[in-house]
Design an enzyme around this catalytic site. Sequence first.
Site, PDB file in Angstrom:
ATOM      1  N   SER A   6       0.695  -1.256  -0.160  1.00  0.00           N
ATOM      2  CA  SER A   6       0.033   0.029   0.046  1.00  0.00           C
ATOM      3  C   SER A   6       1.158   1.205  -0.104  1.00  0.00           C
ATOM      4  O   SER A   6       1.656   1.575  -1.033  1.00  0.00           O
ATOM      5  CB  SER A   6      -0.939   0.045   1.149  1.00  0.00           C
ATOM      6  OG  SER A   6      -1.841   0.925   1.071  1.00  0.00           O
ATOM      7  N   ASP A   8      10.456   5.601  -9.675  1.00  0.00           N
ATOM      8  CA  ASP A   8      10.051   6.271 -10.986  1.00  0.00           C
ATOM      9  C   ASP A   8      10.636   7.420 -11.099  1.00  0.00           C
ATOM     10  O   ASP A   8      10.958   8.052 -12.506  1.00  0.00           O
ATOM     11  CB  ASP A   8       8.551   6.464 -10.994  1.00  0.00           C
ATOM     12  CG  ASP A   8       7.696   5.112 -11.066  1.00  0.00           C
ATOM     13  OD1 ASP A   8       8.578   4.265 -11.384  1.00  0.00           O
ATOM     14  OD2 ASP A   8       6.596   5.182 -10.959  1.00  0.00           O
ATOM     15  N   LYS A  37      -0.450  -4.190  -3.385  1.00  0.00           N
ATOM     16  CA  LYS A  37      -1.590  -3.888  -3.131  1.00  0.00           C
ATOM     17  C   LYS A  37      -2.008  -2.311  -3.802  1.00  0.00           C
ATOM     18  O   LYS A  37      -1.435  -1.318  -3.030  1.00  0.00           O
ATOM     19  CB  LYS A  37      -1.985  -3.746  -1.326  1.00  0.00           C
ATOM     20  CG  LYS A  37      -3.311  -3.229  -1.040  1.00  0.00           C
ATOM     21  CD  LYS A  37      -3.529  -3.138   0.393  1.00  0.00           C
ATOM     22  CE  LYS A  37      -4.757  -2.495   0.834  1.00  0.00           C
ATOM     23  NZ  LYS A  37      -4.877  -1.076   0.446  1.00  0.00           N
TER      24      LYS A  37
END
Length: 561
Positions: A304, A315, A329
């Site tokens: 999460s 990223d 998740k």
Amino acid sequence: MNKIRCIITICLAAMTMAASAQTATSNHNFEVAKNLDIFNALYRDLDLYYVDTLDAAKNIDNAANYMLEMLDPYTEYYAEDNSADLRQLTTGKYVGIGALTTFRPDLKRCIVAQPFAGMPADQVGILPGDIIMAIDGKQLDPCTSADKKAQTDYANSVTNQLRGEPGTTFELKVRRPTTGRTYTYKITRRNITRPSVTLAAMVTDSVGYIRLSQFIDGTSNEIRRALVDLKQRGARRLVLDLRNNPGGVLEEAVKTVNLFIPRGREVVTTRSKVKELNHTYKTTLDAQDTDLPIIVLTNEGSASAAEITSGALQDYDRALIMGRRTYGKGLVQQSRELPYKGILKLTTGKYYIPSGRCVQAYKFEDGLPVHLPDSLAHEFRTAAGRIVRDGGGITPDVITPADSVPNLLIYLQESTQLFDYCVQYRAAHANIAGPTKFKLTDEEYADFCAYMKKHNFSYDRQSLKLLSTLRKMARFEGYETEAKAELDALESKLTHNEDYDFKRWEREIRGIVEGAIIEHFYYEAGREEHDLKNDKDVQQAVKMFGTPHQMHKILSGEPDA
């Protein structure tokens, strides 16, 4: 003329589509209303005519939970009497005595497993292992049922009685197993907050370490303060440990990323079938440090908000991710208030990190995530052009395989015998050396081994499990009779030999026992500080910091020469 005919055709098509959509919506609404009527009539007739009186709260609760279980693991109903549990999950706060309690089947009662440092239970002198006998003058009968649910209900009842309004004082009666005596303490309940940063330490003269256990309100501020302190102590590199971090508040993940990423950068986007719930979260403040080299540790227990944090930093090529693939998740939950103070926590959408990927696992089997193989996953690009993939979880830039450990060590860590040994050890020692210096003597280790044997510590050996499977296959294939003598001989060699196992795995066992003892004296932070010195993932991160050119090569996506 053709132009007019084309416009008319487009309009008719749009009207047809709108009518079809309206019809579909109308049919859906009718089905919802019809089935609610059926359910109401069904329960009304059961309540009126069934031979026994029904428990409405229990039956409706069971029906609701069964329905939610068919959806996903995260959509849950919290009735009024346990809605405080949800608030604790999101805020990290509750009102109570500040202690972890657990049910012990062998004692048929709840015990104090660990008072939290500086909290009311700790301040009045309650110790790990104390058996809860009475709360505010009310004697607690033992739970004699072997049913797991009955034991859970008993434990929840004890927990609820320990909690209450801040500032209220009550008496807690406990029996101390090391003395057999009963003690009564006056305790004043207060607001309890469990910290997100459970350890901030220097692992070398220049490498700081922050262990983050969860994302709750205020997590980013805790990290900020820990980072300032570590930099003052000489930290020029940072290990951010998100292993076994189950996540939590999404906004705190965004603020955590903002500590290392400049203002105005997208961190996560949520997408739902309800447009009003779609939202893009961006960094809103100036970063605290955009240049500090960072390695983020993850594993299969990172989920999460922990995946949002590690994924966004990956990223933007801002941190190197090291460890194991995360849980997967990628679902967003929101809480909605229900009548009579109930709360529905439901999945409303999916989240997508800056590269455009969603980390949600492909599917779940037996409650565990199933990730798509890379060959079937979609490719995305980081800011530097590195290839990353979806299909479930965040795949680290540097994968460190998990250690293979024997069942002995797994059983040992969870055993009541180890806990009871630590209770006895604390009773016999006024103090011990600090978390990084404490060690068992050879005599103490021998006493520990004798204690475990005396108290019937048992464990399954993986080799015997494999042998059992081999026997079944031999029986299936018709070789059982011919191979019986050899299999029996092998089984005799693989039968429990505690003396051999406790010698063979002495180094690992010592580490577990020493850490458990330290926790009884120095709480959770002490144990984590002790475990840190032998943490292979942390050691690998420190080693990576020693090769900055290699880190730069990985983060920049430079091809191998």
